[in-house]
Motif scaffolding. Structure first.
Motif, short mmCIF file in Angstrom:
data_model
loop_
_atom_site.label_atom_id
_atom_site.label_comp_id
_atom_site.label_asym_id
_atom_site.label_seq_id
_atom_site.Cartn_x
_atom_site.Cartn_y
_atom_site.Cartn_z
N ASP A 1 1.00 -1.15 -0.22
CA ASP A 1 -0.11 -0.18 0.23
C ASP A 1 1.04 1.28 0.06
N GLY B 1 -0.57 3.30 -2.83
CA GLY B 1 -1.92 2.99 -3.74
C GLY B 1 -2.27 2.14 -5.03
N ARG C 1 -2.08 -1.63 -5.21
CA ARG C 1 -2.88 -2.24 -5.22
C ARG C 1 -3.72 -1.98 -5.76
N ASN C 2 -3.95 -0.27 -6.38
CA ASN C 2 -5.32 -0.04 -7.46
C ASN C 2 -4.22 -1.57 -8.59
N ASN D 1 -0.27 -9.08 0.28
CA ASN D 1 0.37 -7.56 0.82
C ASN D 1 1.46 -8.77 1.70
N GLN E 1 5.29 1.28 4.94
CA GLN E 1 4.70 1.91 3.24
C GLN E 1 3.99 2.90 4.20
N ASN F 1 3.67 7.10 3.08
CA ASN F 1 1.77 7.76 2.46
C ASN F 1 2.04 8.81 3.25
N ARG G 1 1.40 12.34 1.99
CA ARG G 1 0.01 13.33 2.31
C ARG G 1 0.94 14.67 2.74
#
Length: 181
Positions: free
Chosen positions: A10, A13, A16-17, A39, A59, A63, A67
């Motif tokens: 993840d 993102g 995972r998509n 995962n 991860q 992220n 962000r």
């Protein structure tokens, strides 16, 4: 029905998509593939040195950086991450080999960078009859040892032909019902 394991994490993102999209498409053709998502972070939590030191998964740290928009130090952090991946390579291979022995599959498809050598070696140790492919979801390689590894049996990218920088890599995929020797 053949078993396919798609390996993702993840971080960012998109991995995972990509995994979920592939699973959805393949499940639209019943009877061909039994698709399982793996995962990688969950498998490697027990040896995640960043998590042990800070309480934050690798991860999740990545992220958070995205962000907050703190992307300026990303190249330096990538160097550190590559060092950690190399230092923990043997442990990662051991954890993954155990997983493959307990969860046999016909094909492993990686949609992540950095861990493809460990994935290929763990499959070679635990399940040499299992095919291994890497799908480059970022459409860019940051050599050495980011996406493209010599141990990868197949490389899949979204171009009609490899760039001149990677001209020595054969990116064609051939389908075969024959198990590998």
């Amino acid at each position: 029905m053949r078993k396919l394991t798609i390996v993702f994490f993840d971080a960012g993102g998109g991995h995972r998509n990509a995994a979920e999209a592939l699973k959805s498409i393949l499940e639209g053709h019943p009877g061909r593939w039994n698709v399982r998502l793996l995962n990688l972070q969950e498998q490697l939590d027990s040896i995640d040195v960043i998590r042990r030191a800070t309480g934050i998964r690798i991860q999740d740290g990545y992220n958070l950086i995205l962000r907050k928009g703190w992307t300026r130090p990303t190249p330096q952090l990538l160097v550190l991450l590559r060092v950690l991946v190399r230092l923990y390579h043997g442990r990662v291979v051991s954890v993954l080999a155990k997983y493959w022995r307990e969860n046999p599959t016909d094909l492993v498809l990686s949609v992540i960078p950095l861990f493809n050598r460990a994935l290929a070696e763990s499959i070679g140790h635990a399940a040499p009859q299992t095919a291994f492919a890497t799908l480059l979801t970022d459409l860019a390689d940051c050599p050495p040892h980011f996406w493209i590894e010599p141990e990868s049996e197949f490389l899949i990218c979204g171009r009609n032909a490899p760039s001149s920088r990677h001209s020595r890599w054969d990116t064609r995929i051939t389908a075969s019902s024959e198990p590998r020797a």
